[in-house]
Design an enzyme around this catalytic site. Structure first.
Site, mmCIF file in Angstrom:
data_model
loop_
_atom_site.group_PDB
_atom_site.id
_atom_site.type_symbol
_atom_site.label_atom_id
_atom_site.label_comp_id
_atom_site.label_asym_id
_atom_site.label_seq_id
_atom_site.Cartn_x
_atom_site.Cartn_y
_atom_site.Cartn_z
ATOM 1 N N GLY A 268 0.801 -1.213 0.000
ATOM 2 C CA GLY A 268 0.000 0.000 0.000
ATOM 3 C C GLY A 268 0.835 1.264 0.000
ATOM 4 O O GLY A 268 0.476 2.260 -0.646
ATOM 5 N N GLU A 285 -6.985 -0.610 1.121
ATOM 6 C CA GLU A 285 -7.452 -1.596 2.099
ATOM 7 C C GLU A 285 -6.267 -2.503 2.409
ATOM 8 O O GLU A 285 -5.967 -3.427 1.654
ATOM 9 C CB GLU A 285 -8.619 -2.412 1.532
ATOM 10 C CG GLU A 285 -9.869 -1.608 1.266
ATOM 11 C CD GLU A 285 -10.602 -1.199 2.522
ATOM 12 O OE1 GLU A 285 -10.162 -1.589 3.631
ATOM 13 O OE2 GLU A 285 -11.602 -0.479 2.412
ATOM 14 N N CYS A 319 -8.296 -10.425 5.902
ATOM 15 C CA CYS A 319 -7.807 -9.172 6.476
ATOM 16 C C CYS A 319 -8.503 -8.879 7.795
ATOM 17 O O CYS A 319 -7.985 -8.126 8.620
ATOM 18 C CB CYS A 319 -8.000 -8.019 5.497
ATOM 19 S SG CYS A 319 -9.648 -7.931 4.788
#
Length: 528
Positions: A268, A285, A319
């Site tokens: 990310g 995310e 996650c």
């Protein structure tokens, strides 16, 4: 992410032999969906003939055997895919939103017709148990239905103007081609969360799936492509395949105004930096180090089932998986005892075999990460209560593991994508919230208690700092109606329900003068 049907109680489950189940003797799901040989990995309004791109080998994590090959996307093919999305945008954004919603509804129906085959492919390629594989496809169908309703309610607000005979309104317009980068653990549902909402908003989409689950993406694109080709919009949904280089091209491409990326915090950061350099938008995310707080007055039966599913479901590769168990001391011994009994009854099995509740990790690297985390926990002073080893069978299986730990152990602050549960004992709710919020990630959280005051304190501004906070239900299994996402290093993005659609659109504030005078705001006088 939506939970599959509640699995049976772990206690008393039969052991699954290390042999191919009857289900595996049926036609392989990837073959049933028309995937054979070396598959093209690029769709740019049409499938591009496999070219010079490197070959991606898809491996079944339950057997460690290859099940398919996909040709990755070259730089030139990337330009074709983005170009096709940009060209299609001109026509697609002019289609009335309710009509766009109707086409997304048709996509949902096409997915419903192939739910069983696609769900089996998700189980085969990602290692999920069959109910979770089919549940993921159901989530795609659900989001299609949600997007249909949304297509008739997209809109802005009207504001009072301080000027006579003026109207102040807010409009929302399509943003442009949207990149969707997805991870292996939800190989199809996260694409749907993004792509189907973006489509009703008037955007076109370029999908970069995980190189660990490329067949799932190809199967989805074939199903979706048939619907869109019949409607005359073949390039609304496009596909590029490959490893990090394919994602880097999308992140760096100025023709892509929004990049939605699901994956690790490390990934990310790279995406965010590349997009920020060109002042684009990101929807991130990323990692979650999710905790369940259990107070002395918790319902142990309910708590037990939620924790076992949260920590062991999907082999700890969600996650939203429960990774930390923060337990008040008065109930800790009883809860540990019941958890150990439940864990002892769990047997690993082939994901396609009915009754299996623990499948494999995704690959050998995931097994090594699991082993390294367990070893680190021991070195840092943790006590392994159960599990901690690789299961000696073909595939990438590990034992569900519980570690009695301390909050200050560095390994507890990190996310390991595996069924490892760190048990942390605390004195009271205040200490529990402090321990809970002490990690860098902030995705999902839960509290188990019969106290209204404790529950409300956990949900308050001084309670959980996560994007998701639950009471008497686990960290895993979010519904699509709410916005999904987290804070801190989780990235701050929101997908699926609520007003998450706004990230896929551009806001425009409009002032309309329907009078004959030209008064200026703030009382400014400028006579000419």
């Amino acid at each position: 992410m939506s939970s599959p049907p509640v699995p049976p109680s772990p206690a008393g489950l039969p052991s699954t032999p290390d042999s191919l189940p009857a289900a595996a003797l049926a036609p392989a799901p990837h073959e049933e969906l028309g995937l054979h040989g070396l598959e093209p990995g690029t769709f740019a309004g049409r499938w591009l003939t496999p070219g010079a791109g490197a070959e991606i080998v898809s491996v079944n994590p339950a057997t460690a055997e290859p099940i398919g090959r996909v040709c990755s996307t070259t730089a030139g093919e990337h330009r074709l895919a983005v170009g096709a999305a940009a060209s299609e945008l001109v026509r697609w954004r002019a289609v009335p939103a309710p009509r766009r919603g109707e086409l997304v509804r048709e996509i949902g129906e096409a997915l419903r017709a192939r739910k069983r085959a696609l769900g089996r492919l998700v189980s085969e390629e990602a290692g999920k148990i069959l109910s979770e594989g089919e549940g993921e496809v159901q989530e795609m169908i659900d989001i299609a239905e949600y997007a249909l309703g949304l297509s008739r309610s997209l809109g802005g607000r009207t504001f009072p103007s301080e000027r006579a005979r003026h109207r102040l309104i807010e409009e929302w317009h399509p943003l442009g081609p949207v990149a969707v980068i997805t991870a292996f653990n939800f190989p199809v549902a996260v694409w749907a969360w993004n792509a189907l909402i973006a489509a009703v908003c008037g955007d076109t989409v370029i999908w970069k799936p995980s190189e660990k689950t490329p067949l799932c993406a190809l199967a989805v694109m074939r199903i979706v492509g048939e619907v869109m080709a019949r409607a005359g919009f073949p390039a609304v949904f496009n596909l590029v395949s490959g490893g990090p280089e394919a994602g880097e091209r999308l992140a760096s491409d100025p023709a892509v105004p929004l990049v939605s990326a699901t994956g690790s915090c490390r990934m990310g950061r790279k995406v965010a930096e590349a997009v920020a350099r060109r002042l684009g938008r990101t929807l991130l995310e990323l990692g979650g180090n999710n905790a369940a707080v259990v107070l002395d007055d918790a319902d142990l039966d309910l708590t037990l089932r939620a924790i076992v599913f949260g920590a062991v479901g999907t082999a700890g590769q969600r996650c939203t998986s429960t990774r930390r168990l923060i337990v008040q001391r008065g109930i800790a011994d009883r809860l540990e005892e019941r958890l150990l009994k439940a864990y002892a009854s769990i047997r690993a099995g082939d994901p396609l075999e009915p009754g299996t509740i623990l499948g494999p990790l995704i690959d050998e690297a995931a097994v090594r990460a699991f082993e390294e985390a367990v070893e680190r926990a021991r070195r840092e002073g943790g006590e392994v209560l159960c599990g901690g080893r690789r299961i000696p069978r073909r595939g990438f299986y590990v034992e569900p593991t519980m570690v009695r730990a301390r909050p200050d152990m560095p390994v507890v602050g990190e996310e390991t994508f595996a069924p490892i549960l760190y048990v942390l004992r605390v004195k009271d709710l205040d200490e529990a919230i402090g321990v809970h919020n002490a990690v860098r990630q902030g995705l999902s959280s839960a509290i188990f208690t019969a106290s209204l005051r404790a529950a409300e304190a956990f949900l308050s501004a001084s309670g959980s700092d996560c994007g998701i906070a639950n009471v008497n239900c686990g960290t895993s299994g979010a519904e699509i109606g709410g916005a999904f996402g987290g804070e801190k290093e989780t990235g701050g993005g929101r997908e699926a329900g609520s007003d998450a659609w706004k990230v896929y659109m551009r806001r425009q504030t409009c002032t309309i003068n329907h009078g004959t005078d030209l008064p200026l705001a703030q009382g400014v006088v400028f006579d000419v």
